[in-house]
Structure formats: C-alpha cells, structure tokens
Design an enzyme around this catalytic site. Structure first.
Site, PDB file in Angstrom:
ATOM      1  N   LYS A 284      26.064 -15.088   0.569  1.00 49.71           N
ATOM      2  CA  LYS A 284      25.838 -13.638   0.860  1.00 49.71           C
ATOM      3  C   LYS A 284      27.250 -13.042   1.493  1.00 49.71           C
ATOM      4  O   LYS A 284      27.606 -11.943   1.061  1.00 49.71           O
ATOM      5  CB  LYS A 284      24.895 -13.402   2.082  1.00 49.71           C
ATOM      6  CG  LYS A 284      23.367 -13.859   1.739  1.00 49.71           C
ATOM      7  CD  LYS A 284      22.934 -12.328   0.931  1.00 49.71           C
ATOM      8  CE  LYS A 284      22.726 -12.579  -0.494  1.00 49.71           C
ATOM      9  NZ  LYS A 284      22.209 -13.486  -1.094  1.00 49.71           N
TER      10      LYS A 284
ATOM     11  N   GLU B  27      29.920 -12.831  -1.469  1.00 50.23           N
ATOM     12  CA  GLU B  27      29.660 -12.131  -2.872  1.00 50.23           C
ATOM     13  C   GLU B  27      29.813 -10.586  -2.491  1.00 50.23           C
ATOM     14  O   GLU B  27      30.083  -9.747  -3.363  1.00 50.23           O
ATOM     15  CB  GLU B  27      28.374 -12.335  -3.487  1.00 50.23           C
ATOM     16  CG  GLU B  27      26.975 -12.033  -2.499  1.00 50.23           C
ATOM     17  CD  GLU B  27      25.634 -12.154  -3.392  1.00 50.23           C
ATOM     18  OE1 GLU B  27      25.844 -12.159  -4.704  1.00 50.23           O
ATOM     19  OE2 GLU B  27      24.963 -12.704  -2.799  1.00 50.23           O
TER      20      GLU B  27
ATOM     21  N   TRP C  78      -3.566  -2.330  -1.434  1.00 56.09           N
ATOM     22  CA  TRP C  78      -3.239  -3.452  -2.247  1.00 56.09           C
ATOM     23  C   TRP C  78      -3.752  -4.474  -1.171  1.00 56.09           C
ATOM     24  O   TRP C  78      -3.365  -4.712  -0.246  1.00 56.09           O
ATOM     25  CB  TRP C  78      -1.731  -3.501  -2.247  1.00 56.09           C
ATOM     26  CG  TRP C  78      -1.211  -4.899  -3.169  1.00 56.09           C
ATOM     27  CD1 TRP C  78      -1.185  -4.880  -4.499  1.00 56.09           C
ATOM     28  CD2 TRP C  78      -0.712  -5.968  -2.818  1.00 56.09           C
ATOM     29  NE1 TRP C  78      -0.695  -6.198  -5.033  1.00 56.09           N
ATOM     30  CE2 TRP C  78      -0.656  -6.734  -3.814  1.00 56.09           C
ATOM     31  CE3 TRP C  78      -0.576  -6.607  -1.450  1.00 56.09           C
ATOM     32  CZ2 TRP C  78       0.016  -8.240  -3.670  1.00 56.09           C
ATOM     33  CZ3 TRP C  78      -0.107  -7.723  -1.343  1.00 56.09           C
ATOM     34  CH2 TRP C  78       0.356  -8.516  -2.203  1.00 56.09           C
TER      35      TRP C  78
ATOM     36  N   ASN D  52      -0.595   0.975   6.112  1.00 52.85           N
ATOM     37  CA  ASN D  52       0.108  -0.058   5.414  1.00 52.85           C
ATOM     38  C   ASN D  52       0.593  -1.070   6.359  1.00 52.85           C
ATOM     39  O   ASN D  52       1.360  -0.790   7.057  1.00 52.85           O
ATOM     40  CB  ASN D  52       1.413   0.748   4.630  1.00 52.85           C
ATOM     41  CG  ASN D  52       2.133  -0.013   3.811  1.00 52.85           C
ATOM     42  OD1 ASN D  52       1.861  -1.162   3.102  1.00 52.85           O
ATOM     43  ND2 ASN D  52       3.485   0.410   3.643  1.00 52.85           N
ATOM     44  N   GLY D  53       0.732  -2.307   5.627  1.00 56.78           N
ATOM     45  CA  GLY D  53       1.026  -3.243   6.445  1.00 56.78           C
ATOM     46  C   GLY D  53       0.031  -4.485   6.904  1.00 56.78           C
ATOM     47  O   GLY D  53      -0.981  -4.524   6.317  1.00 56.78           O
TER      48      GLY D  53
ATOM     49  N   HIS E 298      33.680 -35.581   6.856  1.00 59.28           N
ATOM     50  CA  HIS E 298      33.880 -36.420   5.668  1.00 59.28           C
ATOM     51  C   HIS E 298      34.883 -35.181   4.803  1.00 59.28           C
ATOM     52  O   HIS E 298      34.976 -35.466   3.666  1.00 59.28           O
ATOM     53  CB  HIS E 298      32.720 -36.549   4.755  1.00 59.28           C
ATOM     54  CG  HIS E 298      31.563 -37.435   5.581  1.00 59.28           C
ATOM     55  ND1 HIS E 298      31.875 -38.658   5.310  1.00 59.28           N
ATOM     56  CD2 HIS E 298      30.610 -37.152   6.369  1.00 59.28           C
ATOM     57  CE1 HIS E 298      31.047 -39.444   6.319  1.00 59.28           C
ATOM     58  NE2 HIS E 298      30.349 -38.589   6.728  1.00 59.28           N
TER      59      HIS E 298
ATOM     60  N   LYS F  87      23.273  -7.807 -11.484  1.00 56.38           N
ATOM     61  CA  LYS F  87      22.145  -8.114 -10.630  1.00 56.38           C
ATOM     62  C   LYS F  87      21.415  -9.224 -11.261  1.00 56.38           C
ATOM     63  O   LYS F  87      20.775  -9.901 -10.716  1.00 56.38           O
ATOM     64  CB  LYS F  87      21.246  -6.715 -10.610  1.00 56.38           C
ATOM     65  CG  LYS F  87      19.836  -6.983  -9.874  1.00 56.38           C
ATOM     66  CD  LYS F  87      20.089  -7.170  -8.407  1.00 56.38           C
ATOM     67  CE  LYS F  87      18.938  -7.635  -7.736  1.00 56.38           C
ATOM     68  NZ  LYS F  87      19.244  -8.468  -6.232  1.00 56.38           N
TER      69      LYS F  87
ATOM     70  N   CYS G 168       0.832  -1.186  -0.098  1.00 59.92           N
ATOM     71  CA  CYS G 168       0.088  -0.144  -0.015  1.00 59.92           C
ATOM     72  C   CYS G 168       0.880   1.393   0.052  1.00 59.92           C
ATOM     73  O   CYS G 168       2.205   1.191   0.354  1.00 59.92           O
ATOM     74  CB  CYS G 168      -0.792  -0.079   1.146  1.00 59.92           C
ATOM     75  SG  CYS G 168      -1.934  -1.422   1.478  1.00 59.92           S
TER      76      CYS G 168
ATOM     77  N   GLU H 212      23.175 -20.359   1.539  1.00 61.69           N
ATOM     78  CA  GLU H 212      23.061 -19.257   1.143  1.00 61.69           C
ATOM     79  C   GLU H 212      23.704 -18.049   2.155  1.00 61.69           C
ATOM     80  O   GLU H 212      24.330 -17.198   1.519  1.00 61.69           O
ATOM     81  CB  GLU H 212      21.343 -18.818   1.621  1.00 61.69           C
ATOM     82  CG  GLU H 212      20.758 -17.509   1.463  1.00 61.69           C
ATOM     83  CD  GLU H 212      21.093 -16.701   0.287  1.00 61.69           C
ATOM     84  OE1 GLU H 212      21.364 -17.261  -0.708  1.00 61.69           O
ATOM     85  OE2 GLU H 212      20.795 -15.407   0.097  1.00 61.69           O
TER      86      GLU H 212
ATOM     87  N   ARG I  18       3.820   1.048  -6.286  1.00 62.25           N
ATOM     88  CA  ARG I  18       3.939  -0.035  -5.184  1.00 62.25           C
ATOM     89  C   ARG I  18       2.729  -1.070  -5.346  1.00 62.25           C
ATOM     90  O   ARG I  18       2.723  -2.086  -4.528  1.00 62.25           O
ATOM     91  CB  ARG I  18       3.556   0.839  -3.872  1.00 62.25           C
ATOM     92  CG  ARG I  18       4.688   1.489  -3.299  1.00 62.25           C
ATOM     93  CD  ARG I  18       4.354   2.541  -2.104  1.00 62.25           C
ATOM     94  NE  ARG I  18       4.185   1.762  -1.039  1.00 62.25           N
ATOM     95  CZ  ARG I  18       5.345   1.589  -0.333  1.00 62.25           C
ATOM     96  NH1 ARG I  18       6.456   1.806  -0.595  1.00 62.25           N
ATOM     97  NH2 ARG I  18       5.036   0.474   0.851  1.00 62.25           N
TER      98      ARG I  18
HETATM   99  C1  AGP Z   1      22.224 -13.652  -4.958  1.00 60.42           C
HETATM  100  O1  AGP Z   1      22.741 -12.694  -4.129  1.00 60.42           O
HETATM  101  C2  AGP Z   1      22.959 -13.371  -6.242  1.00 60.42           C
HETATM  102  N1  AGP Z   1      22.785 -11.709  -6.729  1.00 60.42           N
HETATM  103  C3  AGP Z   1      22.527 -14.223  -7.311  1.00 60.42           C
HETATM  104  O2  AGP Z   1      22.991 -15.480  -6.861  1.00 60.42           O
HETATM  105  C4  AGP Z   1      21.157 -14.436  -7.855  1.00 60.42           C
HETATM  106  O3  AGP Z   1      20.483 -14.826  -6.907  1.00 60.42           O
HETATM  107  C5  AGP Z   1      21.052 -15.314  -9.088  1.00 60.42           C
HETATM  108  O4  AGP Z   1      21.967 -14.616 -10.073  1.00 60.42           O
HETATM  109  C6  AGP Z   1      19.825 -15.573  -9.816  1.00 60.42           C
HETATM  110  O5  AGP Z   1      19.178 -14.448  -9.924  1.00 60.42           O
HETATM  111  P1  AGP Z   1      17.582 -14.567 -10.462  1.00 60.42           P
HETATM  112  O6  AGP Z   1      16.960 -14.579  -9.242  1.00 60.42           O
HETATM  113  O7  AGP Z   1      17.422 -12.913 -10.834  1.00 60.42           O
HETATM  114  O8  AGP Z   1      17.286 -15.522 -11.371  1.00 60.42           O
END
Ligand code: AGP
Length: 607
Positions: free
Chosen positions: A483, A486, A74, A98-99, A502, A602, A2, A479, A27
């Site tokens: 994080k 990267e 929304w 909102n929320g 192992h 990205k 919202c 994950e 939004r």
């Molecule tokens: C995650 O932090 C990275 N930026 C990267 O692994 C990303 O998740 C991956 O490239 C997949 O992107 P997508 O979700 O747009 O397909």
C-alpha cells in the site's frame, strides 16, 4: 448493498421514488418497496424481485402523497421476500435501513419479552419496533428516534417517517453512506449523490453519527449527543466529482471508509442468522478426502490468500499452498483430483491469475473464484464463484476489495471446517459473531484520523520503510508495505519479525521507520524483542498494538497506535485499516496521484 431514497415535495413523489430506485439497482437487490404518507395514513407497497414487480403493484394501488421513502433490499437477515422487504411499518413508524445491526438479536428478545410480535426476520424491523416502543412509552418522534439510535451497534443508514408528522424525514448514518440533496423546491435523502444527480443542485454529506430532521423549509442536523451542528451545503452539477467521490478527496479514501458497510454485506450474504451457519457452496457436500487447497492470486489478492492460509490450516486442517499466479502458471506442478483450487481477484481479469486457472482446470476436483466482478473472465471460467460484492473499486490501490476478500475467505474457512465436522457449534457461533463485530470495530478505528495523519507526517520524509508482523499478521506487513510503496513511492518492505536478524536489521538506522503489527497474542513477547533490537540500533518504531500491548511495552521512544482488543481470528482484517490510512495520508502529504499512481493499472490484463 441496499439503496435508500426519501423525498419531501409539493407534488406526488411515488414515481420519482421509483425512478431513483432504478438508479440504485447497481447496488444489488432482491426486493424493493415504497411508502408514502397521505391524509395522515401510511401507505406501503413492497415486492420481491425486480422493481418492475413493485411498479405493477403501484399501478394497481396508487400511493398518493408528497412525502415518501423507497428502498432496494439486498438480503442479509432474512430471505428475499415481501415480508422482509423494506419499508418496515410498525404503529406510527415506517422506515428503511441500509447496513447491519450487530446487536439486533438482543434487542429483539427484549421486545418479544415485552409482548411485541414480529412479522419479519430482519434486523430492520427490530429498529422500527424499538422506535415504536419508545413512542408507545410517551417519547415524541424526535426523542424516540434518538433513543433508538442510541441502542444500535453496527454500520447503518436510516430514513424514517412518522404517521402524525407528514412534513418530516428523520435520518442518520454510521459507516454507511447517506446524503441530503436539495432540488429547486424538493428535499431528497439518498444512499449516494449519483442516484440523485438529475434532481439536485446541492448536497450535504452527513458526518458519522449525524442525525438530521428534514422538512421542506428546514434542515436541522445534530451530532450524536443531540447538539445542533452545521454541515456545509455543496453545490453540484451533473458531472461534478462530488457526485462520484462524495465528500472524499480521493476514491481511495471513500473506499477505505466504505469498508464497514462492504464487510458487513460480504459476510452477511453467507451467514444464515436464523441457524447461525455459514451457507455457501452447498453443492460441495463432503470434504473428507481433500489432499490440498491451492490459493492463487496477484498483489493484494495474494496477500489475502496468505492470510487465508492461516485460517484454513487452523480450521480446515488440510495442506494449504498459496502462490502468486505469475510463478504458479509456469511451475511444473502435479495435481490430484482431491484438490480444490481457489483463485482470488478483484477485477477477475488479471492475466496471470486467469492463466493459472486455465492451467489447473480438469486437473483438480473443483475451481473456485473469489471475485468482485461476477461477470469477469475468471468468474465465468470457474466452476464456483464467491462474489465479494464490494461495489466498484476505483482507486488503483485495493482497500475495500482486500477486506471483502478476507470476509469471504473467512466465511469459506468456517464453512469448510463445518463440512469436515471439525468445528463445534460453540466455536462456529463465536467465529461468526466475531465477523459480525468487524464493521463496528472498523468504523471506530477509521474515525481516529488524526493519529494516522500524525504518523504520516513523519513517514513522508522517509526514503525507505520496514513493516514487521508475525504469524497471521505477517501477510499484513506485506500488504501494508505494498500500500505504502504503490501510492507514496516510498520503498517499503514487509518482513516476518523473526527474519529481522537474518538480514534486514542491517538496514536499520535512525532514518529507517519500522512499523510493527503487535497485538497481544502468543507471539507478542517475541515481536517486542524484535522491536527492542530495532530500538537498540536507533530505528524509529511505530507499534500498532492494543491497550494491553501498549501498557506492557510502555516506552516513550516508541510511537504507538492503540487498537481495541479483538481476537487473532479477525486481527488481519482490522489491522488492514491503519495500514491503509497510514499509506493514504503519507501519499496525500507527498502529493502523489493517489487514485492513479504512476506506472500502475487497476487491472493487469497483460503478462
Ligand atoms: C493492490 O493494491 C494492487 N492494485 C494490485 O496488487 C492488485 O491487487 C493486483 O493487481 C491483483 O488485481 P486483481 O485482484 O484484480 O486480480
């Protein structure tokens, strides 16, 4: 999500409110409304659908007044309709929200038992009715507003007006955005600074649980205990970063903090709060003879699939295959017409994931995509699309998209389980209630910034790090390692705790930080014995656990982050928060380019 706007001015406000509502359209919304106070009367117009419908209404029935609020809704609780559109008005109170209010049902029952009648299905009307109830019981506007907020659980931003108080706006926020903007003579309240950018010269970003009572002359801000606090006014110009990043140093931190609001919207878009059912993919009526569910993605989206595997195996009880798209697309796989393929992608443009989708089309029963960008290639080429509605994710490191992907995948698992008649009404309700509780838990965990900073100061000196998890938290170890590496460039690996012996235990020495996810569950004791193996080799252990886990381990040599107790079902969602914040602050102390890490894009739209 919202959108909120409030204005205090010396001139009529309705047209400016409409202009700002148009800027908040990004939004997402399905109805809109506006209210002003003029001559001690609350005047209101609301319309389902586009803002143009609201504009047409106002052109026929003007809304005079130099104080007003507006809202783009929304739909979460209650279908898109005029009755459910904001602002909601009860007695002398009118407001927008909102929320998601997690405990709205309990408050609504309490008020109905007191004889109050409701006009809508929304959680918002419950807030307004509650505030009006306090006024009916002798509280003044300020105290009624504070008392109301004190009863609410969840993530929310509110902007209220009171009929007998046409000089003031009453606002608050908890894990949902709200800014105060100052023009030459006018005062504004908005969901973001972007939508106010052409009207304001300075902003105040409210802290969590701040309450502000605004007049044209004065801004009084209080903390949740009602103590006066001082928040710095920041000057802004059209292009300043403040407009886009808000109060945050990086988009990644802003997006980490947006997660309670985003998660609440991602789940509530599929929850029917009246029937307490998950409603999605209604075209898929039966799921009796499903041979296999195939999940394909890359990077963080793949780790979301790895978490989902546990949910689908447990609740949908069919074979589940997960694969990284770059491998899946080249493997010689056979398919059956009784399989569903689910493709998860924030951008919806990842080349490998798109190629994998194209590989299976026509060979499986249906293709489903879980995306953030609904007009993306992957969405357009899938037979069904499940939007995560996380809003634009600017930081290269995926955070809010990850937990929003988990939100949609968790809903899909419950929905498929219901379609296969494998889940009882009670279990269905319990799982939905757990999803509804996530924003509040996230918001409390995100606040504990100092804990993450303290650990990050140690981690920043490391050259390598090991993340360990078992069961549904093993994908979180993967994950969390992604994080960290990267954005801080520290080499990090995620491993199932049981695999330590192992091989990886050869890496452990006093320079190797080992971060271990260990909620108290059926695997806790096994995880703890892995932790003790690390300790025996002088490894530095950070245990992320809950109060019970901390007391059962009770070792002074182990750093601990204690999370509240919650079920295994939502644990991978919640454990993502400390993982993200540890990575963020480690990178911050290392001085790397957090929003645009070296060598990364990205969206990887090439092989
Ligand atoms: C995650 O932090 C990275 N930026 C990267 O692994 C990303 O998740 C991956 O490239 C997949 O992107 P997508 O979700 O747009 O397909």
């Amino acid at each position: 999500m919202c959108g909120i706007i409030g204005i205090l001015s010396n001139k009529e406000v309705s047209s400016t409110i409409i202009d700002v509502l148009k800027k908040l359209e990004y939004r997402g919304y399905d109805s809109a409304g506006i209210a002003t106070i003029f001559d001690n009367e609350i005047r209101r117009q609301r319309a389902k659908g586009k803002i143009e419908n609201l504009v047409n209404l106002i052109s026929e029935n003007d809304l005079p007044g130099t104080i007003g609020i507006g809202h783009t809704r929304w739909a979460t609780h209650g279908i898109p309709s005029e009755d459910n559109a904001h602002p909601h008005h009860v007695g002398s109170v009118v407001g927008v929200h909102n929320g998601i209010i997690e405990n709205f049902r309990e408050i609504k029952e309490e008020l109905i038992n007191k004889g109050y009648k409701f006009q809508s299905d929304t959680d918002t009307e419950v807030i307004i009715q509650l505030c009006s109830h306090y006024i009916n019981n002798g509280y003044n506007n300020r105290d009624a507003f504070f008392k109301t907020i004190g009863r609410l659980e969840g993530a929310f931003a509110l902007c209220f007006m009171f009929k007998n108080d046409e000089e003031k706006l009453y606002v608050t926020r908890r894990s949902a955005p709200l800014v105060i903007g100052y023009g030459k003579k006018d005062v504004f309240v908005g969901s973001d600074a972007v939508s106010l950018s052409n009207l304001i010269e300075s902003v105040i970003f409210l802290d969590e649980d701040d309450v502000a009572i605004l007049s044209k002359k004065q801004t009084n801000i209080y903390d949740k205990l009602g103590e006066r606090v001082d928040r710095k006014k920041k000057s802004v110009d059209l292009n300043s970063d403040i407009i886009s990043k808000g109060n945050y140093q990086h988009f990644m931190l802003k997006e980490i903090h947006e997660q309670p609001e985003v998660f609440g919207y991602a789940t509530s878009s599929f929850i029917n709060f009246k029937t307490h059912k998950i409603e999605m993919l209604n075209e898929i009526k039966e799921l009796d003879n499903v041979d296999r569910l195939i999940f394909v993605a890359c990077g963080t989206a793949y780790f979301a699939c790895a978490v989902a595997k546990f949910w689908f195996e447990k609740y949908v009880k069919v074979p589940v295959e997960i694969d990284v798209a770059s491998e899946f697309r080249y493997r010689d796989t056979s398919f059956s017409k009784n399989e569903y393929a689910i493709f998860v992608s924030q951008s919806g443009e990842t080349a490998d994931t798109l190629a994998a989708l194209r590989k299976v089309k026509g060979k499986v029963k249906k293709t489903i995509s879980v995306v953030n960008v609904v007009e993306s290639s992957i969405a357009r080429e899938s037979e069904f699309v499940l939007p995560i509605k996380a809003g634009p994710e600017i930081g290269v490191a995926s955070t809010k998209a990850f937990t929003a992907q988990l939100a949609v995948l968790a809903c899909l698992a419950i929905n498929f389980s219901n379609k296969r008649g494998l889940i009882s009404k009670k279990e269905n309700s319990e799982l939905i209630d757990e999803l509804v509780s996530v924003p509040g838990i996230m918001s409390n965990i995100i606040k504990k910034t100092s804990i993450y900073k303290e650990f990050a100061r140690k981690l920043m000196k490391a050259k390598n790090a090991l993340f360990l998890g078992r069961g549904i938290l093993y994908p979180l170890a993967l994950e969390a390692a992604l994080k960290l590496k990267e954005i801080s460039y520290i080499h990090a690996e995620g491993y199932p705790s049981g695999e330590l012996k192992h091989g990886p235990i050869a890496l452990v020495d006093k320079k190797m930080p080992v971060i271990c996810f260990a909620p108290v569950n059926n695997l806790f004791e096994k995880t703890i014995s892995n932790v003790q193996e690390v300790q025996a080799r002088n490894g530095k252990v950070l245990l992320i656990t809950d109060d019970e886990g901390a007391s059962r381990l009770n070792s002074s040599e182990i750093s601990m982050i204690k999370l509240p107790k919650f079920s295994n079902f939502i644990s991978p969602i919640i454990y993502a928060i400390p993982s993200q914040l540890i990575a963020y602050y480690t990178a911050l102390y290392k001085g790397t380019d957090i929003d645009k890490p070296r060598n990364l894009a990205k969206s990887v739209t090439v092989e």
